[in-house]
Design a protein around this motif. Structure first.
Motif, PDB file in Angstrom:
ATOM      1  N   VAL A  56       0.850  -1.195   0.000  1.00  0.00           N
ATOM      2  CA  VAL A  56       0.000   0.000   0.000  1.00  0.00           C
ATOM      3  C   VAL A  56       0.886   1.245   0.000  1.00  0.00           C
ATOM      4  N   VAL A  57       1.868   1.276   0.885  1.00  0.00           N
ATOM      5  CA  VAL A  57       2.771   2.425   0.968  1.00  0.00           C
ATOM      6  C   VAL A  57       3.487   2.635  -0.363  1.00  0.00           C
ATOM      7  N   ALA A  58       3.993   1.557  -0.955  1.00  0.00           N
ATOM      8  CA  ALA A  58       4.710   1.655  -2.234  1.00  0.00           C
ATOM      9  C   ALA A  58       3.808   2.232  -3.325  1.00  0.00           C
ATOM     10  N   THR A  59       2.549   1.837  -3.332  1.00  0.00           N
ATOM     11  CA  THR A  59       1.619   2.329  -4.347  1.00  0.00           C
ATOM     12  C   THR A  59       1.343   3.813  -4.164  1.00  0.00           C
ATOM     13  N   VAL A  60       1.139   4.232  -2.934  1.00  0.00           N
ATOM     14  CA  VAL A  60       0.913   5.656  -2.660  1.00  0.00           C
ATOM     15  C   VAL A  60       2.145   6.459  -3.074  1.00  0.00           C
ATOM     16  N   LEU A  61       3.318   5.986  -2.710  1.00  0.00           N
ATOM     17  CA  LEU A  61       4.554   6.689  -3.064  1.00  0.00           C
ATOM     18  C   LEU A  61       4.758   6.741  -4.573  1.00  0.00           C
ATOM     19  N   GLU A  62       4.491   5.637  -5.241  1.00  0.00           N
ATOM     20  CA  GLU A  62       4.639   5.598  -6.704  1.00  0.00           C
ATOM     21  C   GLU A  62       3.746   6.645  -7.358  1.00  0.00           C
ATOM     22  N   ARG A 101      12.921  12.486   3.075  1.00  0.00           N
ATOM     23  CA  ARG A 101      13.903  12.637   4.154  1.00  0.00           C
ATOM     24  C   ARG A 101      14.953  11.542   4.068  1.00  0.00           C
ATOM     25  N   ALA A 102      14.523  10.319   3.808  1.00  0.00           N
ATOM     26  CA  ALA A 102      15.472   9.207   3.690  1.00  0.00           C
ATOM     27  C   ALA A 102      16.408   9.436   2.523  1.00  0.00           C
ATOM     28  N   GLU A 103      15.876   9.940   1.418  1.00  0.00           N
ATOM     29  CA  GLU A 103      16.688  10.170   0.230  1.00  0.00           C
ATOM     30  C   GLU A 103      17.773  11.208   0.506  1.00  0.00           C
ATOM     31  N   CYS A 104      17.481  12.166   1.358  1.00  0.00           N
ATOM     32  CA  CYS A 104      18.441  13.233   1.634  1.00  0.00           C
ATOM     33  C   CYS A 104      19.362  12.911   2.801  1.00  0.00           C
ATOM     34  N   ALA A 105      19.082  11.827   3.504  1.00  0.00           N
ATOM     35  CA  ALA A 105      19.937  11.437   4.637  1.00  0.00           C
ATOM     36  C   ALA A 105      21.220  10.811   4.112  1.00  0.00           C
ATOM     37  N   THR A 106      22.154  10.649   5.000  1.00  0.00           N
ATOM     38  CA  THR A 106      23.417  10.031   4.603  1.00  0.00           C
ATOM     39  C   THR A 106      23.299   8.520   4.754  1.00  0.00           C
ATOM     40  N   VAL A 107      22.444   7.940   3.934  1.00  0.00           N
ATOM     41  CA  VAL A 107      22.222   6.502   3.912  1.00  0.00           C
ATOM     42  C   VAL A 107      22.584   6.020   2.517  1.00  0.00           C
ATOM     43  N   ARG A 108      23.230   4.870   2.433  1.00  0.00           N
ATOM     44  CA  ARG A 108      23.565   4.324   1.118  1.00  0.00           C
ATOM     45  C   ARG A 108      22.287   3.958   0.378  1.00  0.00           C
ATOM     46  N   ARG A 109      22.257   4.217  -0.923  1.00  0.00           N
ATOM     47  CA  ARG A 109      21.061   3.963  -1.732  1.00  0.00           C
ATOM     48  C   ARG A 109      20.610   2.511  -1.669  1.00  0.00           C
ATOM     49  N   GLU A 110      21.552   1.580  -1.618  1.00  0.00           N
ATOM     50  CA  GLU A 110      21.154   0.172  -1.579  1.00  0.00           C
ATOM     51  C   GLU A 110      20.412  -0.181  -0.294  1.00  0.00           C
ATOM     52  N   GLU A 111      20.641   0.585   0.787  1.00  0.00           N
ATOM     53  CA  GLU A 111      19.912   0.360   2.029  1.00  0.00           C
ATOM     54  C   GLU A 111      18.479   0.880   1.940  1.00  0.00           C
ATOM     55  N   LEU A 112      18.245   1.833   1.054  1.00  0.00           N
ATOM     56  CA  LEU A 112      16.909   2.394   0.901  1.00  0.00           C
ATOM     57  C   LEU A 112      16.019   1.516   0.031  1.00  0.00           C
ATOM     58  N   GLY A 119      13.007   8.074  -4.624  1.00  0.00           N
ATOM     59  CA  GLY A 119      13.634   9.348  -4.282  1.00  0.00           C
ATOM     60  C   GLY A 119      14.508   9.868  -5.413  1.00  0.00           C
ATOM     61  N   GLU A 120      15.227   8.964  -6.066  1.00  0.00           N
ATOM     62  CA  GLU A 120      16.055   9.357  -7.210  1.00  0.00           C
ATOM     63  C   GLU A 120      15.192   9.909  -8.337  1.00  0.00           C
ATOM     64  N   ARG A 121      14.035   9.308  -8.544  1.00  0.00           N
ATOM     65  CA  ARG A 121      13.136   9.793  -9.596  1.00  0.00           C
ATOM     66  C   ARG A 121      12.638  11.205  -9.287  1.00  0.00           C
ATOM     67  N   VAL A 122      12.339  11.487  -8.029  1.00  0.00           N
ATOM     68  CA  VAL A 122      11.920  12.845  -7.657  1.00  0.00           C
ATOM     69  C   VAL A 122      13.069  13.809  -7.925  1.00  0.00           C
ATOM     70  N   GLU A 123      14.257  13.434  -7.514  1.00  0.00           N
ATOM     71  CA  GLU A 123      15.405  14.319  -7.729  1.00  0.00           C
ATOM     72  C   GLU A 123      15.642  14.563  -9.217  1.00  0.00           C
TER      73      GLU A 123
END
Length: 183
Positions: A56-62, A101-112, A119-123
């Motif tokens: 559900v969350v993935a669909t809303v985000l998409e 927020r997760a996309e802008c945090a210092t987290v490796r993309r593979e962890e997201l 997030g990359e698509r928004v950017e």
């Protein structure tokens, strides 16, 4: 009378709209039963469309991301137009705020995982068509989005929108009328 695919499509759309509303009010841990109730369908229908909460969350985000991309690709799009759509989704969706927020945090993309891809698509949508059309350098735009997302708080939709627009104004960024992308 069984309406088949038409009813299924209506139910799915109602579930996505209800999920957005429920998540905005209650957060991502809201009961799945509440989503079904607000959509006016049974829990069986909910689980036929979405096997679990993550789906559900993935669909809303998409849907959120797709609208931002469509706004950015629209003929004659300005940064203010695209930020208006992005701000509408921030105000309407706690999940979208978490994604950005997760996309802008210092987290490796593979962890997201999937969230990182969205997030990359928004950017890309914000940077691509709109590069250097606003008061912020393109490299700072996602940081500004994360900062504004932190201001999107309040008990009502009107409060959240007001705070988002105030945050953009403090950054010297013009935002058009806050609305979803038409269509």
């Amino acid at each position: 009378m069984n309406q088949g695919p038409r009813a299924a499509a209506r139910n799915r759309a109602a579930l996505v709209a209800a999920a957005r509303e429920v998540y905005a009010e209650l957060g991502l841990d809201a009961p799945m039963a509440e989503i079904a109730r607000r959509a006016g369908v049974g829990q069986g229908s909910l689980y036929r469309h979405f096997p679990d909460r993550d789906a559900v969350v993935a669909t809303v985000l998409e849907e959120n991301v797709r609208q931002v991309e469509q706004a950015a690709a629209a003929e004659g799009a300005t940064l203010a137009d695209v930020l208006a759509v992005l701000t509408w989704h921030l105000v309407e969706s706690a999940a979208f705020i978490g994604l950005l927020r997760a996309e802008c945090a210092t987290v490796r993309r593979e962890e997201l995982g999937r969230a990182g891809e969205l997030g990359e698509r928004v950017e890309r949508a914000l940077r691509g068509e709109l590069r250097d059309r606003g008061p912020l350098p393109a490299d700072s735009l996602m940081l500004a989005v994360a900062m504004v997302s932190g201001a999107v708080t309040g008990p009502t939709r009107a409060d959240r929108e007001r705070r988002a627009l105030e945050a953009w104004a403090l950054l010297g960024v013009e935002v058009g009328p806050v609305r979803p992308f038409p269509g």
